[in-house]
Design an enzyme around this catalytic site. Structure first.
Site, PDB file in Angstrom:
ATOM      1  N   GLU A  31       0.806  -1.212   0.000  1.00 50.20           N
ATOM      2  CA  GLU A  31       0.000   0.000   0.000  1.00 50.20           C
ATOM      3  C   GLU A  31       0.837   1.258   0.000  1.00 50.20           C
ATOM      4  OE1 GLU A  31      -3.806  -1.075   2.806  1.00 50.20           O
ATOM      5  OE2 GLU A  31      -2.174   0.112   3.580  1.00 50.20           O
ATOM      6  N   CYS A  88       2.920   8.216   1.998  1.00 45.19           N
ATOM      7  CA  CYS A  88       3.405   7.196   2.929  1.00 45.19           C
ATOM      8  C   CYS A  88       3.655   5.932   2.106  1.00 45.19           C
ATOM      9  CB  CYS A  88       2.297   6.982   3.968  1.00 45.19           C
ATOM     10  SG  CYS A  88       2.610   5.662   5.115  1.00 45.19           S
ATOM     11  N   CYS A 127       5.931  -8.065   7.106  1.00 44.34           N
ATOM     12  CA  CYS A 127       6.943  -7.551   8.035  1.00 44.34           C
ATOM     13  C   CYS A 127       7.395  -8.692   8.933  1.00 44.34           C
ATOM     14  CB  CYS A 127       6.318  -6.427   8.883  1.00 44.34           C
ATOM     15  SG  CYS A 127       7.519  -5.467   9.833  1.00 44.34           S
ATOM     16  N   CYS A 137       5.001  -6.267  15.921  1.00 45.57           N
ATOM     17  CA  CYS A 137       4.545  -5.304  16.932  1.00 45.57           C
ATOM     18  C   CYS A 137       3.073  -5.622  17.204  1.00 45.57           C
ATOM     19  CB  CYS A 137       4.730  -3.875  16.434  1.00 45.57           C
ATOM     20  SG  CYS A 137       6.456  -3.510  16.080  1.00 45.57           S
ATOM     21  N   CYS A 163       0.116  -3.569  15.571  1.00 42.04           N
ATOM     22  CA  CYS A 163       0.199  -3.267  14.134  1.00 42.04           C
ATOM     23  C   CYS A 163      -0.375  -4.399  13.309  1.00 42.04           C
ATOM     24  CB  CYS A 163       1.661  -3.021  13.756  1.00 42.04           C
ATOM     25  SG  CYS A 163       1.874  -2.711  11.994  1.00 42.04           S
ATOM     26  N   GLU A 172       9.717  -2.867   7.564  1.00 40.73           N
ATOM     27  CA  GLU A 172      10.756  -2.195   8.352  1.00 40.73           C
ATOM     28  C   GLU A 172      11.850  -1.738   7.378  1.00 40.73           C
ATOM     29  OE1 GLU A 172      11.448  -0.949  11.382  1.00 40.73           O
ATOM     30  OE2 GLU A 172      13.336  -0.469  10.410  1.00 40.73           O
ATOM     31  N   SER A 215      11.039   5.823   8.960  1.00 41.94           N
ATOM     32  CA  SER A 215      10.596   5.436  10.294  1.00 41.94           C
ATOM     33  C   SER A 215      11.047   4.015  10.608  1.00 41.94           C
ATOM     34  CB  SER A 215       9.060   5.523  10.352  1.00 41.94           C
ATOM     35  OG  SER A 215       8.586   5.079  11.597  1.00 41.94           O
ATOM     36  N   HIS A 240       6.574   4.255  21.287  1.00 46.72           N
ATOM     37  CA  HIS A 240       5.379   3.587  21.825  1.00 46.72           C
ATOM     38  C   HIS A 240       5.427   3.178  23.299  1.00 46.72           C
ATOM     39  CE1 HIS A 240       4.297   3.774  17.717  1.00 46.72           C
ATOM     40  NE2 HIS A 240       4.965   2.719  17.326  1.00 46.72           N
ATOM     41  N   ASN A 276      -5.442   2.840  15.755  1.00 49.03           N
ATOM     42  CA  ASN A 276      -6.479   2.439  14.809  1.00 49.03           C
ATOM     43  C   ASN A 276      -6.767   0.963  15.013  1.00 49.03           C
ATOM     44  OD1 ASN A 276      -6.703   4.858  13.058  1.00 49.03           O
ATOM     45  ND2 ASN A 276      -4.536   4.409  12.753  1.00 49.03           N
ATOM     46  N   CYS A 299      -1.737   3.779   7.005  1.00 53.00           N
ATOM     47  CA  CYS A 299      -0.837   2.806   6.390  1.00 53.00           C
ATOM     48  C   CYS A 299      -0.950   1.431   7.043  1.00 53.00           C
ATOM     49  CB  CYS A 299       0.598   3.298   6.509  1.00 53.00           C
ATOM     50  SG  CYS A 299       0.844   4.793   5.596  1.00 53.00           S
TER      51      CYS A 299
HETATM   52  N1  SAH Z   1       8.567  -0.555  10.738  1.00 51.64           N
HETATM   53  C1  SAH Z   1       8.619   0.869  10.723  1.00 51.64           C
HETATM   54  C2  SAH Z   1       7.788   1.473   9.633  1.00 51.64           C
HETATM   55  C3  SAH Z   1       6.309   1.127   9.728  1.00 51.64           C
HETATM   56  S1  SAH Z   1       5.406   2.546  10.134  1.00 51.64           S
HETATM   57  C4  SAH Z   1       8.263   1.428  12.068  1.00 51.64           C
HETATM   58  O1  SAH Z   1       7.854   0.654  12.938  1.00 51.64           O
HETATM   59  O2  SAH Z   1       8.443   2.613  12.298  1.00 51.64           O
HETATM   60  C5  SAH Z   1       4.810   2.060  11.578  1.00 51.64           C
HETATM   61  C6  SAH Z   1       4.008   3.153  12.229  1.00 51.64           C
HETATM   62  O3  SAH Z   1       2.639   2.895  11.963  1.00 51.64           O
HETATM   63  C7  SAH Z   1       4.204   3.050  13.707  1.00 51.64           C
HETATM   64  O4  SAH Z   1       4.992   4.035  14.215  1.00 51.64           O
HETATM   65  C8  SAH Z   1       2.833   3.291  14.228  1.00 51.64           C
HETATM   66  O5  SAH Z   1       2.768   4.623  14.591  1.00 51.64           O
HETATM   67  C9  SAH Z   1       1.920   3.151  13.115  1.00 51.64           C
HETATM   68  N2  SAH Z   1       0.971   2.092  13.408  1.00 51.64           N
HETATM   69  C10 SAH Z   1       1.045   0.767  13.183  1.00 51.64           C
HETATM   70  N3  SAH Z   1      -0.068   0.159  13.561  1.00 51.64           N
HETATM   71  C11 SAH Z   1      -0.882   1.122  14.054  1.00 51.64           C
HETATM   72  C12 SAH Z   1      -2.209   1.128  14.579  1.00 51.64           C
HETATM   73  N4  SAH Z   1      -2.931   0.014  14.670  1.00 51.64           N
HETATM   74  N5  SAH Z   1      -2.716   2.321  14.967  1.00 51.64           N
HETATM   75  C13 SAH Z   1      -2.007   3.455  14.839  1.00 51.64           C
HETATM   76  N6  SAH Z   1      -0.778   3.504  14.334  1.00 51.64           N
HETATM   77  C14 SAH Z   1      -0.215   2.359  13.952  1.00 51.64           C
END
Ligand code: SAH
Length: 383
Positions: free
Chosen positions: A110, A124, A131, A135, A138, A187, A218, A242, A317, A360
């Site tokens: 995406e 974005c 991945c 996390c 996520c 990542e 990021s 986080h 989210n 995203c």
């Molecule tokens: N792996 C990298 C790039 C992915 S961006 C990283 O972790 O930074 C990941 C970002 O998406 C995270 O910082 C988080 O802010 C956001 N993210 C992931 N899942 C989310 C969710 N369910 N709600 C809000 N933000 C989320």
């Protein structure tokens, strides 16, 4: 049916054409060599192609007037200028746009364009499909890694967005797509070679021309690669923090078990050129009852002391089956107030494109404003 192959015969069906748009200068030059362009001219040809492909956004060879007919024909017989297939394209009422891009069958990622209030906006992009990090909050973390995206596939996400926004050539004033954030799937620091090559192409002033200072990468905290990211790309750094204590962070961002907060912050402090004009962005997803206490807000301020930083509080989210809820609006505001008093300006990120689930990584979004309104409505009904 006769199945004997005549190997001397040129096949009727041409070999599959290769995509050319989105390649780096080095890769374009290598292609020109492979195509048999005279050795003294490969760089010149690569530069011409860069201008057509990444400055003008060309989608056919016919208009490339400074390239002779014969070479144009050879290019057209070897390459195509199509973008990857768009499996889905949605436009939100607020102008947010989301693409699901099919890089090849079964490999879909995406990208999301988020217009800002002014004329600018950020795209974005994804660096991997799936991945490896898991996390817990996520949605992408629930999907296995399919594969790294190539530098060309990363760049193609920008080409697709520019096509849709009608922002060719690259010199167009007031470009809506002014910034790029690597905050989509994957990542980026586990695909650093391709991410660095893509950033070279995106920031090339003769091509797509988006300054390195407007490109943010990021990471969840791949500490040993953080200084290297800065040295190789000159991009801005964002950290998915986080949590402010190792025990919680190791639970929700499991890479913390490998690189704990101390290791992470040593790496962050070694990021080149940090200063007031160049700050690290810290992302902090607000999880109800998990990481949203005022004590944690105060510890966050303490943790960031001495690091030039910005903070983004991200309302969680929810996605189907997710084990968390988003913090209440009041809690988010109280948390933000602690940060504001410590000098961090308006740190709450407003979700965008909620009608198309545009955050995203399929982060199906509900606006915090809506949840605040819902909560008030619920309170009114209850009381
Ligand atoms: N792996 C990298 C790039 C992915 S961006 C990283 O972790 O930074 C990941 C970002 O998406 C995270 O910082 C988080 O802010 C956001 N993210 C992931 N899942 C989310 C969710 N369910 N709600 C809000 N933000 C989320």
């Amino acid at each position: 049916m006769k199945t004997t192959l005549d190997l001397t015969r040129v096949p009727d069906t041409p070999m599959a054409l290769k995509p050319l748009a989105g390649l780096s200068m080095t890769a374009l030059q290598a292609e020109m060599e492979a195509l048999g362009v005279e050795s003294g001219k490969t760089r010149m040809r690569a530069r011409q192609l860069r201008r057509w492909l990444h400055h003008f956004g060309a989608t056919d060879f016919a208009g490339m007037t400074d390239i002779g007919k014969e070479l144009r024909a050879r290019l057209a017989a070897t390459y195509h200028l199509d973008r990857p297939d768009i499996a889905e394209h949605k436009v939100s009422v607020d102008g947010t746009q989301k693409w699901l891009i099919r890089f090849q069958p079964g490999v879909e990622g995406e990208s999301v364009f988020i217009p800002a209030v002014s004329k600018t906006g950020a795209l974005c992009v994804s660096s991997q499909v799936g991945c490896t990090l898991n996390c817990t909050f996520c949605h992408t973390g629930t999907q296995k890694l399919v594969r790294n995206l190539s530098a060309q596939e990363i760049v193609s996400q920008i080409l697709i967005a520019r096509d849709a926004l009608g922002e060719w050539p690259s010199t167009t004033e007031d470009r809506g797509l002014s910034n790029i954030v690597f905050m989509g799937m994957g990542e980026p620091l586990y695909n650093l070679d391709n991410v660095a090559e893509a950033i070279d192409t995106l920031s090339d002033g003769e091509g797509i021309s988006i300054s390195r200072r407007r490109i943010t990468v990021s990471t969840a905290g791949v500490a040993p690669k953080i200084p290297e990211l800065g040295q190789r790309t000159g991009a801005m750094l964002a950290i998915s923090l986080h949590a402010v204590h190792d025990d919680l962070r190791s639970e929700i961002v499991p890479i913390n078990r490998k690189y704990d907060l101390q290791t992470l912050f040593e790496a962050i402090r070694a990021y080149p050129d940090l200063g007031n004009a160049r700050r690290v962005t810290f992302e902090y997803v607000m999880l109800k009852g998990v990481n949203d206490s005022l004590a944690e807000a105060r510890d966050l301020v303490r943790l960031l002391r001495g690091v030039p930083s910005k903070i983004n509080l991200i309302p969680f989210n929810p996605w189907p089956g997710s084990p968390y809820e988003c913090s209440d609006w009041d809690t988010i505001e109280a948390f933000a107030d602690v940060l504001k008093r410590a000098g961090y300006a308006s740190p709450i990120r407003t979700p965008r494109g909620r009608d198309i689930f545009a955050a995203c990584g399929q982060l199906r979004s509900e606006s915090i404003k809506t949840s605040a309104a819902d909560r008030r409505r619920a309170a009114a009904v209850a009381g």
